[in-house]
Design a protein around this motif. Structure first.
Motif, PDB file in Angstrom:
ATOM      1  N   ALA A  54       0.838  -1.213   0.000  1.00  0.00           N
ATOM      2  CA  ALA A  54       0.000   0.000   0.000  1.00  0.00           C
ATOM      3  C   ALA A  54       0.866   1.254   0.000  1.00  0.00           C
ATOM      4  O   ALA A  54       0.621   2.202  -0.767  1.00  0.00           O
ATOM      5  N   VAL A  55       1.907   1.263   0.835  1.00  0.00           N
ATOM      6  CA  VAL A  55       2.788   2.435   0.916  1.00  0.00           C
ATOM      7  C   VAL A  55       3.499   2.658  -0.413  1.00  0.00           C
ATOM      8  O   VAL A  55       3.593   3.783  -0.918  1.00  0.00           O
ATOM      9  N   LEU A  56       4.003   1.567  -1.006  1.00  0.00           N
ATOM     10  CA  LEU A  56       4.719   1.713  -2.276  1.00  0.00           C
ATOM     11  C   LEU A  56       3.807   2.302  -3.340  1.00  0.00           C
ATOM     12  O   LEU A  56       4.207   3.190  -4.112  1.00  0.00           O
ATOM     13  N   LYS A  57       2.557   1.822  -3.363  1.00  0.00           N
ATOM     14  CA  LYS A  57       1.644   2.336  -4.379  1.00  0.00           C
ATOM     15  C   LYS A  57       1.321   3.806  -4.140  1.00  0.00           C
ATOM     16  O   LYS A  57       1.311   4.611  -5.071  1.00  0.00           O
ATOM     17  N   GLU A  58       1.055   4.170  -2.894  1.00  0.00           N
ATOM     18  CA  GLU A  58       0.816   5.574  -2.540  1.00  0.00           C
ATOM     19  C   GLU A  58       1.933   6.477  -3.037  1.00  0.00           C
ATOM     20  O   GLU A  58       1.696   7.601  -3.478  1.00  0.00           O
ATOM     21  N   ARG A  59       3.176   5.975  -2.933  1.00  0.00           N
ATOM     22  CA  ARG A  59       4.328   6.801  -3.305  1.00  0.00           C
ATOM     23  C   ARG A  59       4.600   6.782  -4.809  1.00  0.00           C
ATOM     24  O   ARG A  59       5.577   7.368  -5.256  1.00  0.00           O
ATOM     25  N   GLY A  60       3.787   6.042  -5.555  1.00  0.00           N
ATOM     26  CA  GLY A  60       3.996   5.980  -7.001  1.00  0.00           C
ATOM     27  C   GLY A  60       5.118   5.050  -7.423  1.00  0.00           C
ATOM     28  O   GLY A  60       5.647   5.163  -8.537  1.00  0.00           O
ATOM     29  N   ILE A  61       5.504   4.147  -6.550  1.00  0.00           N
ATOM     30  CA  ILE A  61       6.576   3.202  -6.886  1.00  0.00           C
ATOM     31  C   ILE A  61       6.063   2.180  -7.895  1.00  0.00           C
ATOM     32  O   ILE A  61       4.992   1.606  -7.727  1.00  0.00           O
ATOM     33  N   ARG A  62       6.847   1.962  -8.956  1.00  0.00           N
ATOM     34  CA  ARG A  62       6.488   0.957  -9.948  1.00  0.00           C
ATOM     35  C   ARG A  62       7.558  -0.113 -10.076  1.00  0.00           C
ATOM     36  O   ARG A  62       7.304  -1.216 -10.548  1.00  0.00           O
ATOM     37  N   ARG A  63       8.768   0.229  -9.688  1.00  0.00           N
ATOM     38  CA  ARG A  63       9.878  -0.730  -9.821  1.00  0.00           C
ATOM     39  C   ARG A  63      10.507  -0.961  -8.449  1.00  0.00           C
ATOM     40  O   ARG A  63      10.687  -0.013  -7.673  1.00  0.00           O
ATOM     41  N   VAL A  64      10.826  -2.200  -8.163  1.00  0.00           N
ATOM     42  CA  VAL A  64      11.546  -2.488  -6.923  1.00  0.00           C
ATOM     43  C   VAL A  64      12.814  -3.276  -7.275  1.00  0.00           C
ATOM     44  O   VAL A  64      12.853  -4.015  -8.257  1.00  0.00           O
ATOM     45  N   VAL A  65      13.832  -3.063  -6.462  1.00  0.00           N
ATOM     46  CA  VAL A  65      15.056  -3.847  -6.606  1.00  0.00           C
ATOM     47  C   VAL A  65      15.385  -4.408  -5.214  1.00  0.00           C
ATOM     48  O   VAL A  65      15.328  -3.689  -4.221  1.00  0.00           O
ATOM     49  N   MET A  66      15.617  -5.706  -5.156  1.00  0.00           N
ATOM     50  CA  MET A  66      16.016  -6.319  -3.891  1.00  0.00           C
ATOM     51  C   MET A  66      17.537  -6.400  -3.889  1.00  0.00           C
ATOM     52  O   MET A  66      18.124  -7.002  -4.793  1.00  0.00           O
ATOM     53  N   ALA A  67      18.140  -5.811  -2.888  1.00  0.00           N
ATOM     54  CA  ALA A  67      19.610  -5.735  -2.913  1.00  0.00           C
ATOM     55  C   ALA A  67      20.177  -6.030  -1.543  1.00  0.00           C
ATOM     56  O   ALA A  67      19.608  -5.653  -0.521  1.00  0.00           O
ATOM     57  N   GLY A  68      21.310  -6.699  -1.539  1.00  0.00           N
ATOM     58  CA  GLY A  68      21.956  -7.027  -0.275  1.00  0.00           C
ATOM     59  C   GLY A  68      21.442  -8.357   0.243  1.00  0.00           C
ATOM     60  O   GLY A  68      20.457  -8.897  -0.232  1.00  0.00           O
ATOM     61  N   SER A  69      22.147  -8.898   1.213  1.00  0.00           N
ATOM     62  CA  SER A  69      21.768 -10.222   1.718  1.00  0.00           C
ATOM     63  C   SER A  69      20.674 -10.094   2.769  1.00  0.00           C
ATOM     64  O   SER A  69      20.700  -9.226   3.620  1.00  0.00           O
ATOM     65  N   MET A  70      19.673 -10.948   2.623  1.00  0.00           N
ATOM     66  CA  MET A  70      18.545 -10.992   3.573  1.00  0.00           C
ATOM     67  C   MET A  70      18.371 -12.434   3.987  1.00  0.00           C
ATOM     68  O   MET A  70      17.779 -13.221   3.248  1.00  0.00           O
ATOM     69  N   TYR A  71      18.946 -12.796   5.097  1.00  0.00           N
ATOM     70  CA  TYR A  71      18.701 -14.149   5.555  1.00  0.00           C
ATOM     71  C   TYR A  71      17.263 -14.239   6.011  1.00  0.00           C
ATOM     72  O   TYR A  71      16.649 -13.236   6.385  1.00  0.00           O
ATOM     73  N   ARG A  72      16.735 -15.444   5.961  1.00  0.00           N
ATOM     74  CA  ARG A  72      15.328 -15.632   6.296  1.00  0.00           C
ATOM     75  C   ARG A  72      15.012 -15.041   7.663  1.00  0.00           C
ATOM     76  O   ARG A  72      15.523 -15.498   8.675  1.00  0.00           O
ATOM     77  N   PRO A  73      14.146 -14.060   7.708  1.00  0.00           N
ATOM     78  CA  PRO A  73      13.767 -13.512   9.013  1.00  0.00           C
ATOM     79  C   PRO A  73      12.831 -14.484   9.720  1.00  0.00           C
ATOM     80  O   PRO A  73      12.149 -15.276   9.083  1.00  0.00           O
ATOM     81  N   ALA A  74      12.835 -14.425  11.048  1.00  0.00           N
ATOM     82  CA  ALA A  74      11.859 -15.200  11.807  1.00  0.00           C
ATOM     83  C   ALA A  74      10.523 -14.478  11.700  1.00  0.00           C
ATOM     84  O   ALA A  74      10.410 -13.311  12.066  1.00  0.00           O
ATOM     85  N   LEU A  75       9.517 -15.147  11.167  1.00  0.00           N
ATOM     86  CA  LEU A  75       8.198 -14.532  10.996  1.00  0.00           C
ATOM     87  C   LEU A  75       7.307 -14.935  12.165  1.00  0.00           C
ATOM     88  O   LEU A  75       7.195 -16.114  12.488  1.00  0.00           O
ATOM     89  N   ASN A  76       6.673 -13.974  12.789  1.00  0.00           N
ATOM     90  CA  ASN A  76       5.713 -14.264  13.859  1.00  0.00           C
ATOM     91  C   ASN A  76       4.294 -14.061  13.327  1.00  0.00           C
ATOM     92  O   ASN A  76       3.859 -12.926  13.123  1.00  0.00           O
ATOM     93  N   PRO A  77       3.565 -15.144  13.076  1.00  0.00           N
ATOM     94  CA  PRO A  77       2.230 -15.028  12.463  1.00  0.00           C
ATOM     95  C   PRO A  77       1.285 -14.125  13.256  1.00  0.00           C
ATOM     96  O   PRO A  77       0.342 -13.576  12.688  1.00  0.00           O
ATOM     97  N   GLU A  78       1.543 -13.962  14.544  1.00  0.00           N
ATOM     98  CA  GLU A  78       0.667 -13.071  15.325  1.00  0.00           C
ATOM     99  C   GLU A  78       0.729 -11.638  14.830  1.00  0.00           C
ATOM    100  O   GLU A  78      -0.191 -10.859  15.064  1.00  0.00           O
ATOM    101  N   ASN A  79       1.836 -11.283  14.198  1.00  0.00           N
ATOM    102  CA  ASN A  79       1.981  -9.915  13.700  1.00  0.00           C
ATOM    103  C   ASN A  79       1.534  -9.751  12.250  1.00  0.00           C
ATOM    104  O   ASN A  79       1.645  -8.662  11.695  1.00  0.00           O
ATOM    105  N   PHE A  80       1.044 -10.840  11.627  1.00  0.00           N
ATOM    106  CA  PHE A  80       0.667 -10.763  10.214  1.00  0.00           C
ATOM    107  C   PHE A  80      -0.468  -9.772  10.001  1.00  0.00           C
ATOM    108  O   PHE A  80      -1.420  -9.713  10.795  1.00  0.00           O
ATOM    109  N   ASP A  81      -0.385  -9.014   8.921  1.00  0.00           N
ATOM    110  CA  ASP A  81      -1.532  -8.195   8.543  1.00  0.00           C
ATOM    111  C   ASP A  81      -2.488  -9.058   7.702  1.00  0.00           C
ATOM    112  O   ASP A  81      -2.224 -10.239   7.441  1.00  0.00           O
ATOM    113  N   ALA A  82      -3.599  -8.457   7.283  1.00  0.00           N
ATOM    114  CA  ALA A  82      -4.640  -9.236   6.589  1.00  0.00           C
ATOM    115  C   ALA A  82      -4.076  -9.912   5.339  1.00  0.00           C
ATOM    116  O   ALA A  82      -4.349 -11.083   5.050  1.00  0.00           O
ATOM    117  N   PHE A  83      -3.249  -9.169   4.602  1.00  0.00           N
ATOM    118  CA  PHE A  83      -2.672  -9.715   3.379  1.00  0.00           C
ATOM    119  C   PHE A  83      -1.847 -10.961   3.672  1.00  0.00           C
ATOM    120  O   PHE A  83      -1.952 -11.986   2.995  1.00  0.00           O
TER     121      PHE A  83
END
Lengths: 268, 268
Positions: A54-83
């Motif tokens: 939602a934030v990216l769309k609000e800002r008019g972002i159309r392109r994303v680039v993933m850069a740098g190393s991202m090891y798998r984060p620990a996801l806590n389902p309790e914090n999940f949003d609706a999506f």
């Protein structure tokens, strides 16, 4: 100008390189993931991708680039949003698939929400090497033989989805990269007892796996790689032209020169 | 009785095991090569194989077994006897061929002088495992999946003459053996940061390479292997039935039990 670009930033030197080249880009960092961006970042969470979209769309972002190393984060389902709650079943499936499968899933998520996923090498073509010898020191024929052996092995391994790198020295395989990465491989090679090696002067061969998505998972070398190559007693490096990123290219080349190594980029 | 047998002894537990089982065998050691045989040995030199052949024939030796690890000794041509001077050109060629080629050459030398080269596993069949689960702990289905993946990878690597061992854990390849050997592989695996691993409980898969001459170069596991498997946080080991040596089999099995690991030998 790149007002439509967001840099999704992990650790390492690549996100700052991109941020310098695209000063108008929106820099996104993620809670729990290290990054080395100075100022100007907006923090998000993998647990709330709905909010991020939602934030990216609000800002008019159309392109994303993933850069740098991202090891798998620990996801806590309790914090999940609706999506995230909605896509949880597919996420569970993707998490079983290994890193490549998970990355593919994340790319599809962004693309299905209308974003274009770019590769860092598309935004910074000068970060990849053109074919040729990038050093004063030139590989000798024995090094070319090691490079050929290494490339043949990586070709075989690629089908098993293993190994971006290997080290050959005077015909002997001194190591094969697994998930610990290139630097760990080089430290392992450096610990090889000398009576097992046929002298020094081996080569690090680094290349993408076949089918590797270069937009989000491109092999890289940088100053640390060069230091480890030197510490392991090798003579040089062989990489693919256009398909391996050189982080901090000036410092990387300077270290290659300082240590008297060779660096060859090959058209594959 | 084995008055016609000579044990050509390198380092490790295998030569003493053979010497105990064949108390009448002639135990030959080599200058510069470690061994752990108590008493009763005769020292020779790789630089004077002509003399060794003459001594063996005088003693009525018809069968030889090469046992234990023998890293390439430094050969000083000034000490060569007539026989070694004569075969020097072929030796130069063999030395270029890698360890397998060199071993093949040494076997041919002995055979062309009328000796039969036996494998330790032929003399001590109880040192190899029969097919089955050799532990109280039984591999789970996820371990069987890792074993299958490991075997598939080793099959692919075998054609490149690399790798007797690999470690898989929950579908991820944590390492591939190169010339540093199995223990070095296991120590490397043990240093893998936990955030790169999907929990613990991986499997060491060990098998001969295709075409490996089991008479002189058989994969082995022993107490040290089991300790390293435990230290690396793995759940167990899978080996080939009849084609992998168990050094000090009682202590090996006792350690498997003590650490709660599984050990499965598979008919291939």
């Amino acid at each position: 100008m790149a007002l439509d670009l967001a840099i999704l930033s992990g650790a390492g030197a690549l996100p700052p390189d991109l941020a310098r080249a695209y000063p108008d880009a929106l820099c996104i960092t993620f809670t729990g993931i290290n990054h080395s961006l100075p100022g100007r970042t907006e923090d998000h969470s993998f647990e709330r991708l709905g909010k991020l979209f939602a934030v990216l769309k609000e800002r008019g972002i159309r392109r994303v680039v993933m850069a740098g190393s991202m090891y798998r984060p620990a996801l806590n389902p309790e914090n999940f949003d609706a999506f995230m709650r909605q896509i949880s079943p597919q996420l569970v499936a993707a998490l079983q698939l290994g890193d490549d499968g998970l990355l593919r899933f994340v790319i599809d998520l962004f693309e299905s929400h209308g974003f274009t996923v770019c590769g860092a090498h598309e935004l910074l073509p000068e970060l990849t090497a053109k074919a040729g010898i990038l050093s004063q020191v030139v590989p000798q024929s024995k090094h070319h033989e090691d490079i050929e052996k290494g490339r043949a092995l990586l070709g075989v391994l690629s089908d098993a989805d293993i190994g971006q790198s290997t080290v050959f020295e005077n015909g002997l395989c001194l190591g094969i990269e697994t998930l610990q990465g290139t630097d760990a491989l080089l430290r392992f090679v450096g610990q090889t007892p000398s009576y097992l090696r046929r002298g020094q002067g081996g080569v690090l061969i680094k290349t993408p796996k076949s089918g590797q998505d270069l937009r989000v998972d491109m092999p890289t070398i940088g100053p640390d790689t060069i230091r480890e190559v030197q510490a392991a007693g090798l003579a040089g490096l062989a990489i693919d032209a256009g398909r391996v990123l050189l982080l901090e290219p000036e410092q990387t080349r300077a270290l290659v020169a300082q240590f008297g190594l060779f660096l060859i980029a090959q058209e594959i």
